[in-house]
Structure formats: C-alpha cells, structure tokens
Design a protein around this motif. Structure first.
Motif, short mmCIF file in Angstrom:
data_model
loop_
_atom_site.label_atom_id
_atom_site.label_comp_id
_atom_site.label_asym_id
_atom_site.label_seq_id
_atom_site.Cartn_x
_atom_site.Cartn_y
_atom_site.Cartn_z
N ASP A 265 -1.60 -0.67 12.13
CA ASP A 265 -1.32 0.74 11.83
C ASP A 265 -0.49 0.89 10.57
O ASP A 265 -0.72 1.80 9.76
N ALA A 266 0.49 -0.01 10.39
CA ALA A 266 1.37 0.07 9.22
C ALA A 266 0.58 -0.19 7.93
O ALA A 266 0.82 0.46 6.90
N ALA A 267 -0.35 -1.13 7.96
CA ALA A 267 -1.16 -1.43 6.78
C ALA A 267 -2.01 -0.23 6.38
O ALA A 267 -2.10 0.12 5.20
N ILE A 268 -2.64 0.42 7.35
CA ILE A 268 -3.46 1.61 7.06
C ILE A 268 -2.58 2.73 6.53
O ILE A 268 -2.97 3.46 5.60
N LYS A 269 -1.39 2.86 7.08
CA LYS A 269 -0.47 3.90 6.61
C LYS A 269 -0.07 3.64 5.16
O LYS A 269 0.03 4.57 4.34
N THR A 270 0.14 2.39 4.81
CA THR A 270 0.49 2.02 3.43
C THR A 270 -0.66 2.34 2.48
O THR A 270 -0.47 2.87 1.38
N ILE A 271 -1.88 1.97 2.89
CA ILE A 271 -3.05 2.24 2.05
C ILE A 271 -3.19 3.74 1.81
O ILE A 271 -3.47 4.19 0.69
N LYS A 272 -2.99 4.52 2.86
CA LYS A 272 -3.10 5.98 2.75
C LYS A 272 -2.05 6.53 1.80
O LYS A 272 -2.34 7.41 0.97
N ALA A 273 -0.84 6.01 1.89
CA ALA A 273 0.24 6.50 1.03
C ALA A 273 0.04 6.10 -0.43
O ALA A 273 0.32 6.89 -1.35
N ARG B 202 -12.76 2.87 7.70
CA ARG B 202 -13.55 1.69 7.30
C ARG B 202 -12.62 0.51 7.06
O ARG B 202 -12.93 -0.63 7.46
N PHE B 203 -11.46 0.73 6.46
CA PHE B 203 -10.48 -0.34 6.26
C PHE B 203 -9.98 -0.85 7.62
O PHE B 203 -9.83 -2.06 7.82
N ARG B 204 -9.74 0.08 8.53
CA ARG B 204 -9.29 -0.33 9.87
C ARG B 204 -10.37 -1.17 10.56
O ARG B 204 -10.08 -2.18 11.21
N TYR B 205 -11.61 -0.74 10.40
CA TYR B 205 -12.74 -1.49 10.97
C TYR B 205 -12.76 -2.91 10.43
O TYR B 205 -12.96 -3.88 11.19
N LEU B 206 -12.55 -3.10 9.12
CA LEU B 206 -12.58 -4.44 8.53
C LEU B 206 -11.45 -5.30 9.06
O LEU B 206 -11.63 -6.49 9.32
N MET B 207 -10.28 -4.70 9.23
CA MET B 207 -9.17 -5.46 9.81
C MET B 207 -9.52 -5.92 11.23
O MET B 207 -9.26 -7.06 11.61
N ASN C 160 -8.38 -7.00 -2.20
CA ASN C 160 -7.67 -6.17 -3.18
C ASN C 160 -6.94 -4.98 -2.61
O ASN C 160 -6.06 -4.42 -3.27
N ILE C 161 -7.29 -4.58 -1.37
CA ILE C 161 -6.67 -3.38 -0.81
C ILE C 161 -5.93 -3.68 0.49
O ILE C 161 -4.74 -3.37 0.63
N ILE C 162 -6.61 -4.32 1.45
CA ILE C 162 -6.03 -4.48 2.77
C ILE C 162 -4.92 -5.53 2.79
O ILE C 162 -3.79 -5.25 3.22
N CYS C 163 -5.22 -6.75 2.33
CA CYS C 163 -4.21 -7.82 2.39
C CYS C 163 -2.92 -7.47 1.63
O CYS C 163 -1.82 -7.68 2.15
N PRO C 164 -3.00 -6.93 0.40
CA PRO C 164 -1.78 -6.57 -0.30
C PRO C 164 -0.98 -5.46 0.40
O PRO C 164 0.21 -5.27 0.10
N SER C 165 -1.62 -4.73 1.32
CA SER C 165 -0.93 -3.64 2.02
C SER C 165 -0.31 -4.08 3.34
O SER C 165 0.38 -3.30 3.99
N ILE C 166 -0.55 -5.33 3.72
CA ILE C 166 0.05 -5.86 4.94
C ILE C 166 1.45 -6.38 4.62
O ILE C 166 1.63 -7.26 3.78
N LYS C 167 2.43 -5.83 5.29
CA LYS C 167 3.82 -6.21 5.03
C LYS C 167 4.05 -7.69 5.33
O LYS C 167 3.65 -8.18 6.39
N GLU C 168 4.63 -8.39 4.35
CA GLU C 168 4.96 -9.81 4.47
C GLU C 168 3.72 -10.64 4.82
O GLU C 168 3.79 -11.58 5.63
N GLU D 87 -15.47 -7.71 1.07
CA GLU D 87 -14.51 -8.74 0.68
C GLU D 87 -13.56 -8.20 -0.39
O GLU D 87 -12.37 -8.52 -0.40
N SER D 88 -14.09 -7.38 -1.30
CA SER D 88 -13.24 -6.76 -2.30
C SER D 88 -12.18 -5.87 -1.64
O SER D 88 -11.01 -5.87 -2.04
N SER D 89 -12.58 -5.13 -0.62
CA SER D 89 -11.63 -4.27 0.10
C SER D 89 -10.57 -5.11 0.81
O SER D 89 -9.38 -4.78 0.79
N LEU D 90 -11.00 -6.22 1.42
CA LEU D 90 -10.06 -7.08 2.14
C LEU D 90 -9.04 -7.71 1.20
O LEU D 90 -7.84 -7.71 1.47
#
Length: 470
Positions: A70-78, A98-103, A47-55, A42-45
């Motif tokens: 794909d764009a969200a994972i690319k943002t997290i990586k960058a 692992r982030f992709r798996y959670l999405m 604090n990391i994943i949701c803020p990296s999803i555009k709009e 839930e912390s990953s979702l």
C-alpha cells in the motif's frame, strides 16, 4: 539525479526485485506475457515500482507486509510522472491498480516458490470464501442514452480525424488502443462467399510510445478476426472512397485507418487515441460521475476479466469503449468462448480452440448475434437473416422471426432449430418470392435437449434502445 541500482538480495535473501528475477520465467509462462507485454511490465517494475518501495535494497521480500504494498502505491501516486520537462502528471486509478497487480504477481509467484510468507493472505481468503460465491464487480459501461450519443459522434463522419476512427473501431469491435492504431484499410475484409460478413484481421499493434507497427499484440491470444457491424464497415468504405478520390495514384489499402489528425500517411499512436477519447467523452456528455454500471446482464462472475482491466477507472478513458463492447457481447448472447475470441483473451476451454472459430459457420453464428446490437447496425433485426451453406448443419436458437435464405440449386440444407423454452412452438413457412423453378421438401424430426438457464434479453434490449432513440 542518478538512479540507485536495484539490489537482488540482502543478507542472502531476495529483495522484491530479486524475487522477480528468480521467478521471471514462471511468471511469463503462467501469465501468457509476450515480448511486448514483458517489456512494458518489466519497465514498470524496474523504473517505477521498485524505486517506490521504501528501503527496497535493505529489506528482503520475506519481511514485507500488506502495508509495504500500500505504501509503494501511495508513493507512486504522490510522485506522479514527468510528461513534459516542467510538468508533473498524475497516474489515473486504472494505472495505479495495474502497478498493484504487478506487485501482487511477483509476490504471488514468490509465495508459491517459498520465497516469502503469505503476504497477500491467499490461504485466509480461500478459507473464508470456501463454499461461498464471491460476488465480483460488474465492469463499468455506458448507458443506452450515452451509447447512442457516442454512435452519433463516431459513426457518421467518414472525414473525421484518424484518432476518432480508432475510437470507432474500439466502439464497434473492441480492439485495444494499439491494435486499433495498427489497422490498415486492407485489414478490413469481406469473408469469401459471404457478402454480409466483414471482419478486421488483427495481427499487429503499435509499439509502446510509438506509431511504429509490429507483429502480434499484447498476448499470444491477440491475433484474431473480429466480426464487424455494418455501420463501421460503411464508415470505413466511405472514408476509403473519399481518400481514393483525394489521393490519386496512392494505394489507399496500405494506409493506416487511425492516422494522426488529418494526415492520411502518418499513423497515430495509442496515446493519441487516449487524448482523443477525453475530448469525445466530453462531447458525448460522459463525465466521470456519469460512467455507470450498466449491462448487469453479464451473468457469470468471471466475465469481468474478459471485458475489463483489474479496476474501474475514475475518469473515462478510451479503454472504456473496449470494456463496453465486451459487456455488449454478453448482452447479445455470445458464449464465453465467443467473447474470448472476439476480444483476444485466452481460450482455455478443453473443447473449443481458437482455430475452430476461424471458419464460415462459427463466424456467421457470431455475426447473427452481433447484428442485434442496435446502435452499430443500420437494422438490428439483420441478425435474423441466415445464409446456410449446402451440406452443413446450421444451428439456430429461437429468437423470434428468422429468415433463412436457401441458395438456388441447393440439394440439401440441414437446420437445427432450438426453442428458447420447453413449450415454444416452432413454425416453418416456405416462400419463393422470385418464383424460381423447383420444389422444397421439408423433413422434420424432434428431440429433447437441456435448456440454458441464461435468460434471452434481446427483445427487452431492443425496446430499451427504441425508447432511448425516440
């Protein structure tokens, strides 16, 4: 910079975060997440994943496509993450997957509950794969030569760092990082009435980013007894003896095996083990490009979920030792349920349950197979020695010479000896080297049975390690 609050809905439709909240309980139940795992994911979702999803706050999940994932994972990586105040670190490939798996977990649950369309194209993949056996990737492992080097580094020095002791535990018994950190000396025990059977009682782990232990583990299937090889048991006992001579008056049994550095009282945390693994792999000459697809002995396609994460890491991490352990279990002939029990995965079979493995005969059967793993045992032929209990039936699958030790005074020993092939010749020879009084009467019977399609590769395995060890 203040974080922007996550919106659960836009225009009356759930956002990605809103879809997670709607289906949270179903996800927890279906995936078997315990409190620790839920907190981490839930912390990953949030604090990391949701803020990296555009709009994110302006786009409902129903409007997403694969490109948004794909764009969200690319943002997290960058973006990476800030490990120190002035340093940005990059996520390794395993963490990104692992982030992709959670999405995909969230989207999958949303699709099942008609919150969004088939973003992951599950129906299309199912129809394309109908009637076909989809080849799954074989889990990454290390070669026999590399395994011998790892064994030489981790299993010879009882005075090594606590982090290396944790790595030795992962190499020999396959616990997760946090589970290895949670082990105390009192958790390594000999099984009652069986002097050759030792196990690690795994029932706690360390908290995330902490060395504080807590009960249970990553999932509700984590609590278990892991059968241990003799080289690791000897290493632990020698280390314990050394500590007892050094720390007069201290109850060493209560101390952590995986201490921080050379401080026997301070437990290390999972991240310490991860860092130590990088150093150890360099010592062993295992670089990223050398991590190989070994042990394609894993014959069943779904074995990879038992011994691996969702992806293959580009750089070796401590988890590679756990995955290699899982591959070794398959190579030694353990059944799927035995592997699930040993590594702490869900046992979903209708016949065998987890509690059924917590008995003398089942653990002895596992040990006989594990004793054949050459690098972690002083004598890889030790698995050919059987110590039956009077009044119980012992089943032995023919794997060459077997030595059955009949206890003095035993009135009846029942053995079921199975040949590997239909034409195998089974011979029984009785010896009494100590010239003890009494007679041994053998009554035999024969029955036909179905033979497994799985090949027995143990003899080839031993030849391979014998050649590499020269």
């Amino acid at each position: 910079m203040a974080k922007i609050p996550l919106s659960p809905a836009v225009g009356g439709l759930p956002t990605f975060y809103g879809a997670y909240l709607l289906n949270k309980q179903q996800i927890i139940e279906n995936r078997g997440w315990n409190e620790l795992t839920l907190k981490e994911y839930e912390s990953s979702l949030v604090n990391i994943i949701c803020p990296s999803i555009k709009e994110h706050n302006f786009k409902p999940l129903s409007a997403y496509t694969q490109e948004d994932i794909d764009a969200a994972i690319k943002t997290i990586k960058a973006n990476g993450y800030q490990k120190k105040a002035d340093t940005i670190s990059r996520y390794d490939q395993a963490t990104l997957e692992r982030f992709r798996y959670l999405m995909e977990v969230v989207i999958d649950a949303a699709f099942e509950n008609f919150v969004c369309p088939d973003i992951l194209h599950k129906k299309k993949r199912a129809s394309e794969g109908a009637g076909l056996s989809r080849k799954k990737p074989i889990p990454r492992s290390i070669s026999p030569e590399q395994e011998l080097r790892v064994g030489e580094i981790l299993l010879t020095n009882p005075k090594q760092s606590g982090e290396y002791m944790a790595l030795a535990a992962m190499f020999c018994g396959g616990p997760r990082n946090g589970e290895a950190c949670g082990l105390n000396y009192e958790d390594i025990r000999r099984w009652k009435d069986f002097p050759n059977l030792w196990g690690a009682w795994i029932y706690k782990t360390t908290k995330i980013d902490s060395n504080e232990p807590q009960s249970s583990g990553k999932t509700r299937n984590a609590d278990r007894v892991v059968v241990l090889p003799d080289r690791f048991v000897r290493l632990v006992n020698e280390r314990k003896k050394w500590l007892q001579e050094w720390l007069i008056g201290v109850d060493v049994e209560k101390l952590p095996i995986a201490c921080r550095g050379d401080d026997p009282f301070c437990r290390c945390k999972a991240d310490d083990v991860t860092e130590a693994a990088k150093e150890m792999f360099q010592q062993a000459g295992i670089m990223p490009e050398q991590v190989c697809e070994a042990f394609d002995l894993v014959r069943k396609g779904d074995f990879e979920e038992l011994v691996a994460l969702d992806s293959i890491e580009e750089t070796p991490t401590a988890y590679l030792l756990r995955r290699h352990y899982g591959s070794s279990l398959a190579a030694m002939g353990l059944t799927e349920q035995e592997i699930r029990f040993q590594i702490g995965h869900e046992m979903d079979g209708p016949v065998e349950t987890r509690n059924e493995f917590m008995c003398d005969d089942r653990l002895q059967a596992i040990k006989r197979k594990l004793d054949r793993r050459a690098v972690v045992n002083t004598d890889p032929e030790a698995g050919n020695h059987v110590y039956p209990s009077p009044g119980k039936t012992i089943r032995i699958r023919g794997t060459g010479r077997q030595v059955i030790h009949i206890p003095a005074g035993a009135s009846c020993i029942i053995l079921q000896l199975d040949g590997r092939e239909p034409m195998d010749q089974i011979r029984i020879c009785v010896r009494n080297p100590a010239n003890q009084p009494g007679n041994v009467n053998i009554t035999t019977g024969y029955h036909r049975r179905s033979y497994s399609a799985d090949p027995d590769i143990h003899e080839d395995y031993l030849k391979l390690y014998h050649n590499e060890g020269k």
